[in-house]
Design an enzyme around this catalytic site. Structure first.
Site: not given
Length: 310
Positions: A126, A194
């Site tokens: 990521e 998140c």
């Protein structure tokens, strides 16, 4: 021995979407469908999709010209997208929408002329993908010490973004250090990282106060699973990461009247159930699930994967 399950646990909406993208691509295009890197960080998931015709590669040169390739949920750099286009590949993007949001934040900050910092773990897919989405240098920060080591003037116009699967506690500490050293820095709030990361870490923190041992079911290369283990350990209870039921050691369970179980966002529930069954085989007892946030988030599939209407 009582088994106590955290809630929520397991698959998040981004992982569910990514797996379904590979499944839908196999249905519409037939095998093989190539996947650039592991679609999510879980070997059981990868093996299951491989058995259905997915081929996992770490280089686009291993994908035949014109074939279908799916980019993993962790996202990819602009150079990967360009290479796929140059080689005539049919690319389908399974990047988690929340990771894509980080990409957009990073690009916006760079367009505004700000020097970009990224809070994350070096080498994680990521992070590699996010850094590769901007046409400017990015300073990577993995710990508070990295903030103190930054060789930047105090008045440098700065912005930060964060990897989505970090420990919220660690991220808060790094952001606080950044704000203390660079008062004018801008970036998202830690709660914006998140929803799934936050919910699972909150749940395991509550779980740790009720049990004698926490088992986190997840892959060793899963960032969010490793962070769950760390959060539980910080709460003062022994915490161990296991990939499946076969890794459980009977010695861990001696003296444990209550064993807590949770799982990372890329861990299928079948592996959790296997761990529960193994625990009960060692010492039968009740299984209880703690109350927790009920997640109802879902993300749309790419329009190109819509099923044909009869």
């Amino acid at each position: 021995m009582q088994v106590v399950l955290a809630q929520p646990r397991g698959f998040c909406a981004g992982v569910t979407r990514a797996i379904e993208i590979v499944e839908r691509a196999l249905y519409l295009h037939g095998a093989p469908v190539y996947v650039f890197h592991e679609i999510v960080h879980n070997q059981w998931v990868v093996d299951d999709l491989r058995a259905r015709g997915a081929v996992f590669v770490d280089a686009l040169d291993d994908v035949p010209t014109g074939a279908t390739v799916v980019f993993s949920a962790h996202g990819v750099a602009n150079a990967v997208v360009a290479q796929a286009r140059l080689r005539g590949l049919h690319a389908i993007d399974a990047t988690c929408p929340l990771v894509s949001k980080v990409h957009q934040q990073a690009q916006r900050f760079v367009r505004q002329g700000l020097t970009l910092l990224m809070i994350g773990h070096a080498g994680h897919e990521e992070v590699v993908g996010t850094v590769g989405r901007v046409d400017a240098p990015v300073h990577l920060l993995g710990a508070v010490a990295d903030v103190h080591a930054l060789d930047l003037p105090a008045d440098t116009p700065l912005a930060y973004v964060t990897q989505t699967t970090l420990s919220l506690d660690d991220t808060r500490e790094i952001i606080a250090a950044l704000q203390a050293r660079f008062p004018h820095i801008v970036g998202p709030e830690v709660d914006d990282i998140c929803y799934a990361t936050q919910n699972r870490q909150t749940a395991v923190r509550a779980l740790a106060t009720r049990v004698d041992l926490v088992l986190v079911v997840g892959a060793r290369n899963s960032s969010n699973s490793n962070r769950l283990r760390e959060v539980a350990a910080r709460a003062g209870v022994p915490a161990i990461l296991v990939q499946d039921r076969h890794e459980i050691q009977p010695a861990w369970l001696r003296g444990a009247a209550r064993v807590g179980v949770t799982s990372g966002a890329s861990t299928p529930e079948v592996l959790v159930q296997g761990v529960v069954d193994a625990l009960q085989a060692q010492q039968a007892g009740p299984v209880v699930q703690l109350p927790g946030v009920r997640e109802e988030v879902s993300f749309r599939l790419p329009a190109e994967l819509a099923l044909p209407v009869d």
